[in-house]
Design a protein around this motif. Structure first.
Motif, mmCIF file in Angstrom:
data_model
loop_
_atom_site.group_PDB
_atom_site.id
_atom_site.type_symbol
_atom_site.label_atom_id
_atom_site.label_comp_id
_atom_site.label_asym_id
_atom_site.label_seq_id
_atom_site.Cartn_x
_atom_site.Cartn_y
_atom_site.Cartn_z
ATOM 1 N N THR A 71 -5.453 33.104 77.079
ATOM 2 C CA THR A 71 -4.419 33.182 78.108
ATOM 3 C C THR A 71 -4.272 34.624 78.599
ATOM 4 O OG1 THR A 71 -2.662 33.540 76.479
ATOM 5 C CG2 THR A 71 -3.234 31.246 77.026
ATOM 6 N N ASP A 72 -3.522 34.793 79.693
ATOM 7 C CA ASP A 72 -3.287 36.139 80.225
ATOM 8 C C ASP A 72 -2.490 36.994 79.239
ATOM 9 O OD1 ASP A 72 -4.636 35.433 82.516
ATOM 10 O OD2 ASP A 72 -2.806 34.913 83.638
ATOM 11 N N ASP A 73 -1.555 36.371 78.530
ATOM 12 C CA ASP A 73 -0.793 37.126 77.538
ATOM 13 C C ASP A 73 -1.691 37.602 76.400
ATOM 14 O OD1 ASP A 73 1.471 36.693 79.021
ATOM 15 O OD2 ASP A 73 2.127 34.948 77.842
ATOM 16 N N ASP A 75 -4.855 38.260 76.716
ATOM 17 C CA ASP A 75 -5.682 39.338 77.275
ATOM 18 C C ASP A 75 -4.938 40.674 77.213
ATOM 19 O OD1 ASP A 75 -7.459 37.350 77.742
ATOM 20 O OD2 ASP A 75 -7.456 37.504 79.929
ATOM 21 N N GLU A 76 -3.685 40.672 77.663
ATOM 22 C CA GLU A 76 -2.924 41.918 77.663
ATOM 23 C C GLU A 76 -2.674 42.418 76.241
ATOM 24 O OE1 GLU A 76 -2.326 43.661 80.282
ATOM 25 O OE2 GLU A 76 -3.197 42.129 81.591
ATOM 26 N N LYS A 115 -12.684 43.012 83.526
ATOM 27 C CA LYS A 115 -11.333 43.046 84.097
ATOM 28 C C LYS A 115 -10.806 44.475 84.196
ATOM 29 C CE LYS A 115 -8.402 39.900 82.848
ATOM 30 N NZ LYS A 115 -7.397 39.111 82.078
#
Length: 214
Positions: A71-73, A75-76, A115
């Motif tokens: 998920t994007d969370d 990734d961060e 990214k």
């Protein structure tokens, strides 16, 4: 002296795991736990190396593994953890439940690097190269030199110095212009005037005569 191998390589299978091997490994761990990976293959009836069994269980067969895309969370979180820990994938995996260190490492190299580069961020140093270039260029610009302060003009006059009006014409260059005054004064009756000696009766000079005036 090196560490002895966990198993005999000549009697172990290599390559992809079969479905039957996966079922045997899962059944044994469910019944006996993970235990010692060195002795697990023979106890489970597997012709596999202990390291191979451990990696198969940790990366593919564990029931708590999270399947699917990141998920994007996630990734961060991986980006922040990598900025702090670097390539310590096992420590990073400990902060992402259900994800393995090998999975995170592969995902970093194939997706997150791209990214970060698309954002203009160095994936190794985690800074923006353009911003860093501007900071370095500003540091190389020399500071303007300080202008020298103007010296005060020297005046030919005394500049308010008090001059003495009692300078004599006969004073030399080494003597002070105003001699010190003697202020040691005493108060008392004036001295009595001295009267001249009486004239001599013998009409001689008093100095030559030895007579005394009566």
């Amino acid at each position: 002296m090196g560490r002895s191998p966990c198993c005999e390589k000549g009697h172990t299978n290599k390559g992809a795991w079969t479905k039957e091997e996966d079922e045997r490994l899962v059944a044994y761990i469910r019944s006996h736990g993970e235990g010692c990976w060195r002795s697990l293959p023979s106890a489970a009836g597997l012709l596999r190396c202990g390291k191979s069994c451990r990696l198969r269980w940790m990366n593919y067969l564990r029931p708590d593994l999270k399947r699917g895309n990141f998920t994007d969370d996630e990734d961060e979180l991986i980006i922040r953890l990598h900025a702090l820990l670097g390539n310590k994938w096992s420590l990073i995996a400990g902060q992402l439940p259900g994800r393995t260190d090998n999975e995170i490492k592969n995902y970093w190299n194939t997706h997150i690097k791209r990214k970060l580069l698309a954002r203009g961020i160095d994936p190794h140093a985690h800074h923006r190269p353009q911003a860093l270039h501007h900071v370095a260029a500003a540091a190389l610009v020399p500071a303007p030199a300080a202008k020298p302060k103007p010296k005060p003009a020297e005046s030919s006059d005394d500049g308010g110095r008090s001059s003495c009006s009692c300078s004599g014409s006969g004073s030399s260059a080494g003597e002070p212009r105003c001699p010190d005054l003697n202020l040691d004064l005493s108060v008392g009756p004036p001295d009595a005037p001295t009267s001249p000696p009486p004239p001599c009766l013998c009409h001689r000079a008093w100095e030559a005569c030895g007579c005394q005036a009566g």
